[in-house]
Motif scaffolding. Structure first.
Motif, mmCIF file in Angstrom:
data_model
loop_
_atom_site.group_PDB
_atom_site.id
_atom_site.type_symbol
_atom_site.label_atom_id
_atom_site.label_comp_id
_atom_site.label_asym_id
_atom_site.label_seq_id
_atom_site.Cartn_x
_atom_site.Cartn_y
_atom_site.Cartn_z
ATOM 1 N N VAL A 1 43.719 45.633 41.589
ATOM 2 C CA VAL A 1 44.538 44.779 40.741
ATOM 3 C C VAL A 1 45.934 44.710 41.339
ATOM 4 O O VAL A 1 46.572 45.717 41.593
ATOM 5 C CB VAL A 1 44.599 45.343 39.296
ATOM 6 N N ASP B 1 47.750 30.565 35.500
ATOM 7 C CA ASP B 1 46.552 31.014 34.790
ATOM 8 C C ASP B 1 46.485 30.341 33.417
ATOM 9 O O ASP B 1 45.419 29.926 32.967
ATOM 10 C CB ASP B 1 46.551 32.537 34.656
ATOM 11 N N LYS C 1 36.688 33.710 38.385
ATOM 12 C CA LYS C 1 36.340 34.610 37.284
ATOM 13 C C LYS C 1 35.258 35.599 37.711
ATOM 14 O O LYS C 1 35.270 36.750 37.275
ATOM 15 C CB LYS C 1 35.879 33.824 36.050
ATOM 16 N N GLU D 1 37.005 38.242 39.658
ATOM 17 C CA GLU D 1 37.774 39.080 38.733
ATOM 18 C C GLU D 1 36.840 40.059 38.008
ATOM 19 O O GLU D 1 37.188 41.226 37.803
ATOM 20 C CB GLU D 1 38.496 38.185 37.728
ATOM 21 N N ARG E 1 36.033 42.824 40.357
ATOM 22 C CA ARG E 1 37.174 43.746 40.431
ATOM 23 C C ARG E 1 37.155 44.723 39.269
ATOM 24 O O ARG E 1 37.390 45.918 39.434
ATOM 25 C CB ARG E 1 38.490 42.965 40.405
ATOM 26 N N SER E 2 36.894 44.205 38.076
ATOM 27 C CA SER E 2 36.884 45.092 36.902
ATOM 28 C C SER E 2 35.734 46.086 36.974
ATOM 29 O O SER E 2 35.897 47.245 36.585
ATOM 30 C CB SER E 2 36.814 44.273 35.610
#
Length: 187
Positions: free
Chosen positions: A54, A65, A126, A129, A132-133
């Motif tokens: 992050v 965004d 998305k 993302e 990444r999470s």
């Protein structure tokens, strides 16, 4: 004794185990394999954590965004608005649709491409993302497991501490019925 000692030192001497070394030629060492797999997973998680780390988001990124979040709700609300307008004032709606009917076909294709690329890029962003999470969650797994083990130890300590007063009171408090039962069992 000398012959047996020489034979044992030949097979097991100097910190070596010839039997194990010979067996590992034909069958992989399971413990070493598990260690290699654990190291491999840890390195993969570390790579994911660095790749999908992050980063600090600035004001521009937050504004963009927010702007990227507008088209989908605007399209959905606009479509619902068209249905409401068609029911509320059919003549006004028909006049607007006559204007849409005059739009040339290449312009419709261009609109389709722009919308497809926008939503496709948004979907890809998305998805990255989300990866990444997941990577950051998996990177925290060892710490969570250590915390759970600590909590289980504390719970076990509380459980044994809770049992102690009952054990102590049973040993120190005279219980006539229990004493009589014990005497009856001995007889």
């Amino acid at each position: 004794m000398g012959l047996i000692e020489k034979l044992v030192s030949l097979v097991f001497g100097s910190g070596r185990n010839v039997i194990v070394e010979t067996a590992e030629v034909f069958r992989e060492n399971t413990e070493a394999d598990a260690r290699r797999r654990t190291d491999e997973r840890a390195q993969a998680l570390e790579q994911f954590a660095t790749e999908f780390g992050v980063r600090e988001r600035g004001r521009f990124d937050r504004i963009m965004d927010g702007m990227n979040r507008l088209p989908r709700p605007a399209l959905a609300m606009g479509t619902l608005g068209l249905f409401i307008a068609a029911m509320a004032d059919p003549v006004w709606f028909a006049a607007r649709m006559q204007g849409v009917a005059l739009v040339p076909e290449p312009l419709w294709w261009l609109l389709g491409v722009v919308v497809s690329f926008y939503f496709g890029a948004r979907h890809q962003f998305k998805g990255q993302e989300f990866q990444r999470s997941i990577a950051s969650t998996l990177a925290r797994t060892p710490q969570v497991m250590a915390n759970l083990n600590t909590l289980e130890g504390v719970t076990a300590d509380f459980a044994t501490a809770a049992d102690r007063p009952a054990i102590m009171s049973a040993e120190t408090d005279p219980n006539a019925a229990l004493d009589e039962w014990r005497r009856g069992r001995r007889a």
